[in-house]
Design a protein around this motif. Structure first.
Motif, PDB file in Angstrom:
ATOM      1  N   UNK A   1       9.376  19.147  18.857  1.00 48.56           N
ATOM      2  CA  UNK A   1       8.417  18.073  19.121  1.00 48.56           C
ATOM      3  C   UNK A   1       8.027  17.440  17.787  1.00 48.56           C
ATOM      4  N   UNK A   2       7.849  16.124  17.789  1.00 55.23           N
ATOM      5  CA  UNK A   2       7.392  15.453  16.569  1.00 55.23           C
ATOM      6  C   UNK A   2       5.886  15.582  16.376  1.00 55.23           C
ATOM      7  N   UNK A   3       5.203  16.148  17.360  1.00 56.15           N
ATOM      8  CA  UNK A   3       3.740  16.179  17.326  1.00 56.15           C
ATOM      9  C   UNK A   3       3.164  16.840  16.071  1.00 56.15           C
ATOM     10  N   UNK A   4       3.729  17.984  15.598  1.00 60.69           N
ATOM     11  CA  UNK A   4       3.130  18.590  14.392  1.00 60.69           C
ATOM     12  C   UNK A   4       3.159  17.665  13.178  1.00 60.69           C
ATOM     13  N   UNK A   5       4.298  17.047  12.900  1.00 58.82           N
ATOM     14  CA  UNK A   5       4.369  16.177  11.726  1.00 58.82           C
ATOM     15  C   UNK A   5       3.598  14.887  11.947  1.00 58.82           C
ATOM     16  N   UNK A   6       3.602  14.355  13.170  1.00 66.82           N
ATOM     17  CA  UNK A   6       2.810  13.160  13.456  1.00 66.82           C
ATOM     18  C   UNK A   6       1.335  13.417  13.179  1.00 66.82           C
ATOM     19  N   UNK A   7       0.846  14.569  13.645  1.00 64.47           N
ATOM     20  CA  UNK A   7      -0.575  14.893  13.439  1.00 64.47           C
ATOM     21  C   UNK A   7      -0.885  15.111  11.966  1.00 64.47           C
ATOM     22  N   UNK A   8       0.015  15.812  11.271  1.00 62.58           N
ATOM     23  CA  UNK A   8      -0.189  16.042   9.843  1.00 62.58           C
ATOM     24  C   UNK A   8      -0.241  14.720   9.094  1.00 62.58           C
ATOM     25  N   UNK A   9       0.711  13.825   9.380  1.00 68.25           N
ATOM     26  CA  UNK A   9       0.761  12.537   8.683  1.00 68.25           C
ATOM     27  C   UNK A   9      -0.494  11.725   8.960  1.00 68.25           C
ATOM     28  N   UNK A  10      -0.893  11.646  10.224  1.00 73.56           N
ATOM     29  CA  UNK A  10      -2.073  10.847  10.581  1.00 73.56           C
ATOM     30  C   UNK A  10      -3.323  11.382   9.897  1.00 73.56           C
ATOM     31  N   UNK A  11      -3.512  12.699   9.941  1.00 74.93           N
ATOM     32  CA  UNK A  11      -4.719  13.299   9.379  1.00 74.93           C
ATOM     33  C   UNK A  11      -4.738  13.196   7.855  1.00 74.93           C
ATOM     34  N   UNK A  12      -3.620  13.542   7.243  1.00 73.43           N
ATOM     35  CA  UNK A  12      -3.558  13.538   5.782  1.00 73.43           C
ATOM     36  C   UNK A  12      -3.749  12.127   5.229  1.00 73.43           C
TER      37      UNK A  12
ATOM     38  N   UNK B   1       0.853  -1.189   0.000  1.00 71.45           N
ATOM     39  CA  UNK B   1       0.000   0.000   0.000  1.00 71.45           C
ATOM     40  C   UNK B   1       0.890   1.240   0.000  1.00 71.45           C
ATOM     41  N   UNK B   2       0.827   2.079  -1.041  1.00 69.48           N
ATOM     42  CA  UNK B   2       1.694   3.257  -1.076  1.00 69.48           C
ATOM     43  C   UNK B   2       1.448   4.226   0.064  1.00 69.48           C
ATOM     44  N   UNK B   3       0.232   4.274   0.599  1.00 67.99           N
ATOM     45  CA  UNK B   3      -0.026   5.160   1.737  1.00 67.99           C
ATOM     46  C   UNK B   3       0.713   4.678   2.972  1.00 67.99           C
ATOM     47  N   UNK B   4       0.828   3.359   3.151  1.00 72.61           N
ATOM     48  CA  UNK B   4       1.634   2.829   4.252  1.00 72.61           C
ATOM     49  C   UNK B   4       3.101   3.189   4.054  1.00 72.61           C
ATOM     50  N   UNK B   5       3.562   3.136   2.809  1.00 72.97           N
ATOM     51  CA  UNK B   5       4.950   3.508   2.526  1.00 72.97           C
ATOM     52  C   UNK B   5       5.186   4.982   2.854  1.00 72.97           C
ATOM     53  N   UNK B   6       4.231   5.839   2.509  1.00 72.20           N
ATOM     54  CA  UNK B   6       4.381   7.259   2.802  1.00 72.20           C
ATOM     55  C   UNK B   6       4.330   7.523   4.304  1.00 72.20           C
ATOM     56  N   UNK B   7       3.510   6.778   5.016  1.00 73.05           N
ATOM     57  CA  UNK B   7       3.471   6.921   6.481  1.00 73.05           C
ATOM     58  C   UNK B   7       4.836   6.573   7.076  1.00 73.05           C
ATOM     59  N   UNK B   8       5.434   5.498   6.592  1.00 76.72           N
ATOM     60  CA  UNK B   8       6.741   5.086   7.086  1.00 76.72           C
ATOM     61  C   UNK B   8       7.802   6.114   6.714  1.00 76.72           C
TER      62      UNK B   8
END
Length: 207
Positions: free
Chosen positions: A178-189, A85-92
């Motif tokens: 903090x990693x929180x901004x990018x974590x939230x962006x990745x999860x939401x997007x 799944x390319x979305x899983x690859x992008x999450x990683x």
């Protein structure tokens, strides 16, 4: 101000110069380091710099940007090939970026956005290199999405959105320590992208 780590002295001078510039761009940007300090970090005299890069510091920065995007593209290719799944690859991909940023004490970011923010209209060579870099990363992502069956226009649009979110999220995470901004962006997007597309509304009959 922390000292930049020196590249291994056994590497060829050209590679040492590129490694030193890459580290400088990640940590401090192009204008955050002087030429003398850069040469000290690379353990190379000025004559060697101009031998390999006649355009001086700017030409070296362009070579560093090209090297960074080559590594990013190769990493994306490996993830997209290994993950169904390319979305899983992008999450990683995003997760690894936050990991590297966190491990550096939020000091080492992505050099592309850093240089883009400090460039001026006179920095045409740098701007051309950055434009090529962003376009190449977008195309790598779009290619993975198209390979998973996504229509080309949607794949290209999503690729542009992912790159914008990735770069903006890294900048926010770095300044917030903090990693929180990018974590939230990745999860939401990625959650939005994984959701099924809504059917198009029926067209109104013509009068």
């Amino acid at each position: 101000m922390p000292r930049m780590p020196a590249p291994p002295p056994f590497e060829p001078a050209r590679e040492r110069l590129i490694a030193a510039m890459t580290d400088a761009l990640r940590r401090r940007g192009l204008h955050g380091i002087g030429l003398t300090e850069l040469l000290q970090a690379a353990q190379a005299p000025k004559g060697v710099l101009y031998h390999h890069f006649p355009g001086g510091k700017t030409a070296l920065a362009v070579a560093a940007i090209d090297t960074v995007v080559e590594r990013m593209s190769d990493g994306l290719d490996r993830l997209l090939q290994a993950t169904p799944d390319p979305l899983d690859a992008l999450r990683l991909w995003m997760s690894r970026a936050t990991g590297r940023l966190s491990e550096s004490g939020f000091e080492v970011g992505c050099p592309l956005a850093t240089v883009a923010l400090e460039s001026t209209p006179a920095d045409q060579a740098l701007r051309d290199a950055l434009a090529r870099a962003f376009a190449r990363i977008r195309e790598r992502i779009a290619q993975g999405l198209r390979g998973a069956g996504m229509p080309a226009p949607r794949a290209e649009g999503i690729a542009a959105l992912v790159v914008a979110a990735y770069e903006g999220g890294l900048l926010q995470a770095r300044v917030a320590h903090s990693t929180e901004p990018l974590d939230r962006i990745a999860d939401t997007l990625l959650a939005l992208l994984a959701a099924p597309e809504s059917p198009a509304p029926p067209k109104e009959p013509l009068p």
